[in-house]
Design an enzyme around this catalytic site. Sequence first.
Site, PDB file in Angstrom:
ATOM      1  N   LYS A   1      41.022  10.305  11.208  1.00 14.40           N
ATOM      2  CA  LYS A   1      42.321   9.699  11.689  1.00 14.40           C
ATOM      3  C   LYS A   1      42.425   9.955  13.355  1.00 14.40           C
ATOM      4  CE  LYS A   1      44.577  12.274   8.636  1.00 14.40           C
ATOM      5  NZ  LYS A   1      43.381  12.846   8.023  1.00 14.40           N
TER       6      LYS A   1
ATOM      7  N   ARG B   1      52.916  13.479   4.219  1.00  9.49           N
ATOM      8  CA  ARG B   1      51.769  13.923   3.697  1.00  9.49           C
ATOM      9  C   ARG B   1      52.086  14.441   2.246  1.00  9.49           C
ATOM     10  NH1 ARG B   1      48.157  16.005   8.029  1.00  9.49           N
ATOM     11  NH2 ARG B   1      46.600  17.565   7.062  1.00  9.49           N
TER      12      ARG B   1
ATOM     13  N   ARG C   1      33.111  19.575  13.098  1.00  9.80           N
ATOM     14  CA  ARG C   1      34.115  19.230  14.162  1.00  9.80           C
ATOM     15  C   ARG C   1      34.227  20.302  15.406  1.00  9.80           C
ATOM     16  NH1 ARG C   1      39.725  16.967  12.027  1.00  9.80           N
ATOM     17  NH2 ARG C   1      39.638  18.744  10.568  1.00  9.80           N
TER      18      ARG C   1
ATOM     19  N   ARG D   1      38.084  24.104  14.983  1.00  6.74           N
ATOM     20  CA  ARG D   1      39.473  24.277  14.637  1.00  6.74           C
ATOM     21  C   ARG D   1      39.737  25.472  13.916  1.00  6.74           C
ATOM     22  NH1 ARG D   1      42.495  18.788  12.727  1.00  6.74           N
ATOM     23  NH2 ARG D   1      43.516  20.458  11.047  1.00  6.74           N
TER      24      ARG D   1
ATOM     25  N   ARG E   1      42.686  22.661   1.757  1.00  7.61           N
ATOM     26  CA  ARG E   1      43.209  21.319   2.258  1.00  7.61           C
ATOM     27  C   ARG E   1      42.785  20.052   1.570  1.00  7.61           C
ATOM     28  NH1 ARG E   1      40.705  22.068   7.673  1.00  7.61           N
ATOM     29  NH2 ARG E   1      41.394  20.109   8.300  1.00  7.61           N
TER      30      ARG E   1
HETATM   31  P1  ADP Z   1      41.202  13.855  10.741  1.00  3.65           P
HETATM   32  O1  ADP Z   1      42.058  13.627  12.102  1.00  3.65           O
HETATM   33  O2  ADP Z   1      41.101  12.640   9.747  1.00  3.65           O
HETATM   34  O3  ADP Z   1      41.173  15.194  10.178  1.00  3.65           O
HETATM   35  P2  ADP Z   1      38.891  13.903  12.822  1.00  3.65           P
HETATM   36  O4  ADP Z   1      39.156  12.301  13.814  1.00  3.65           O
HETATM   37  O5  ADP Z   1      39.112  14.849  13.652  1.00  3.65           O
HETATM   38  O6  ADP Z   1      39.666  13.776  11.494  1.00  3.65           O
HETATM   39  O7  ADP Z   1      37.288  13.507  12.454  1.00  3.65           O
HETATM   40  C1  ADP Z   1      36.934  14.684  11.766  1.00  3.65           C
HETATM   41  C2  ADP Z   1      35.311  14.834  12.405  1.00  3.65           C
HETATM   42  O8  ADP Z   1      34.412  13.951  11.814  1.00  3.65           O
HETATM   43  C3  ADP Z   1      35.327  15.219  13.854  1.00  3.65           C
HETATM   44  O9  ADP Z   1      34.249  16.056  14.007  1.00  3.65           O
HETATM   45  C4  ADP Z   1      34.890  13.522  14.179  1.00  3.65           C
HETATM   46  O10 ADP Z   1      33.988  13.617  15.461  1.00  3.65           O
HETATM   47  C5  ADP Z   1      34.027  13.103  13.104  1.00  3.65           C
HETATM   48  N1  ADP Z   1      33.806  11.695  12.699  1.00  3.65           N
HETATM   49  C6  ADP Z   1      35.278  11.041  12.659  1.00  3.65           C
HETATM   50  N2  ADP Z   1      35.004   9.645  12.461  1.00  3.65           N
HETATM   51  C7  ADP Z   1      33.664   9.672  12.116  1.00  3.65           C
HETATM   52  C8  ADP Z   1      32.622   8.621  11.538  1.00  3.65           C
HETATM   53  N3  ADP Z   1      33.134   7.389  11.121  1.00  3.65           N
HETATM   54  N4  ADP Z   1      31.529   9.093  11.123  1.00  3.65           N
HETATM   55  C9  ADP Z   1      30.953  10.307  11.389  1.00  3.65           C
HETATM   56  N5  ADP Z   1      31.878  11.257  11.876  1.00  3.65           N
HETATM   57  C10 ADP Z   1      33.046  10.944  12.150  1.00  3.65           C
HETATM   58  P1  AMP Z   2      45.820  17.707  10.301  1.00  2.00           P
HETATM   59  O1  AMP Z   2      45.403  18.062  11.914  1.00  2.00           O
HETATM   60  O2  AMP Z   2      46.616  16.485  10.311  1.00  2.00           O
HETATM   61  O3  AMP Z   2      44.557  18.037   9.452  1.00  2.00           O
HETATM   62  O4  AMP Z   2      46.791  18.802   9.898  1.00  2.00           O
HETATM   63  C1  AMP Z   2      46.424  20.401  10.245  1.00  2.00           C
HETATM   64  C2  AMP Z   2      47.655  21.095   9.416  1.00  2.00           C
HETATM   65  O5  AMP Z   2      48.800  20.794   9.823  1.00  2.00           O
HETATM   66  C3  AMP Z   2      47.632  20.767   7.722  1.00  2.00           C
HETATM   67  O6  AMP Z   2      46.504  21.357   6.974  1.00  2.00           O
HETATM   68  C4  AMP Z   2      48.991  21.272   7.552  1.00  2.00           C
HETATM   69  O7  AMP Z   2      49.086  22.870   7.457  1.00  2.00           O
HETATM   70  C5  AMP Z   2      49.723  21.071   8.773  1.00  2.00           C
HETATM   71  N1  AMP Z   2      50.450  19.809   8.654  1.00  2.00           N
HETATM   72  C6  AMP Z   2      50.188  18.537   9.266  1.00  2.00           C
HETATM   73  N2  AMP Z   2      50.764  17.671   9.122  1.00  2.00           N
HETATM   74  C7  AMP Z   2      51.685  17.821   7.874  1.00  2.00           C
HETATM   75  C8  AMP Z   2      52.977  17.390   7.254  1.00  2.00           C
HETATM   76  N3  AMP Z   2      53.024  16.178   7.446  1.00  2.00           N
HETATM   77  N4  AMP Z   2      53.385  18.057   6.416  1.00  2.00           N
HETATM   78  C9  AMP Z   2      53.177  19.363   6.234  1.00  2.00           C
HETATM   79  N5  AMP Z   2      51.935  20.112   7.032  1.00  2.00           N
HETATM   80  C10 AMP Z   2      51.353  19.444   7.964  1.00  2.00           C
END
Ligand code: ADP
Ligand code: AMP
Length: 222
Positions: A13, A88, A127, A160, A171
């Site tokens: 995302k 969420r 990541r 992270r 999660r």
């Molecule tokens: P989210 O915001 O949904 O938690 P991220 O955008 O941070 O996810 O992506 C999670 C990990 O996967 C990152 O390390 C990113 O570089 C990698 N990633 C994202 N999209 C793809 C894809 N289409 N194929 C492989 N790896 C990806």
């Molecule tokens: P994310 O970067 O979207 O994976 O979010 C990281 C963490 O932030 C999650 O695991 C939750 O602990 C918190 N968080 C993010 N968005 C929300 C939401 N809409 N409601 C509650 N907790 C959230």
Amino acid sequence: MRVILLGPPGAGKGTQARHISGKFGIPHISTGDIFMKNITGETELGKKAKEYLDKGYLVPDEITIDLVINRIREDDAKNGYLLDGFPRNLNQGEVLFQTLEEMGDHLDAALLIDVPFEDIKERMEGRRICTSCGASYHIKFNPPEKEGVCSKCGHKLVQRRDDHVEAVEERLKVYEEHTKPLISFFRKKNLLVSVDGTKGIEEVTEIILDVLTEMDNKDNNE
Ligand code: ADP
Ligand code: AMP
């Protein structure tokens, strides 16, 4: 354009949001990023959110909902935004709808980046995020030009704080129980658009930008 990004943690995302936000000139509002920045900055909000985030739990609605509702009322969000990580759970979804109705606005789409759980763990484990601009990399799938250094701004990359095994497991459980029901919630409202998130990053970007451009053109012609 008002769009929600849905999908399990690690689906891509944040990665895709940067492209969408740039192309359509709308702010990328990521609740996860807001919480992380506040934790790093040791603000009052950060202190409240930290214990939940580190364990992989959702931050309580009493904290999260007001934060987002205030953010979407800001000036830069007048013509649209991209919500990443919100709603969420069903309660957040309902409150968002009520608020939009009160504001006389509507959502254009809930974009689901569909990735099965077996791919997710590898994505989260590999990541790396930038300590300054928040850009997200992957050691294998999207490596930076220089190991450990952000290609965009030159700052240090780190893992992270919630990408460790226990929080990842939690999660995924939280997603299954609380967030996944939003897929049928948005489907019933005819807002769900699903894209195959297992493809490479650039291919997913292309698919998403095509879908949203078509939607935007249709909207402008009506
Ligand atoms: P989210 O915001 O949904 O938690 P991220 O955008 O941070 O996810 O992506 C999670 C990990 O996967 C990152 O390390 C990113 O570089 C990698 N990633 C994202 N999209 C793809 C894809 N289409 N194929 C492989 N790896 C990806
Ligand atoms: P994310 O970067 O979207 O994976 O979010 C990281 C963490 O932030 C999650 O695991 C939750 O602990 C918190 N968080 C993010 N968005 C929300 C939401 N809409 N409601 C509650 N907790 C959230």
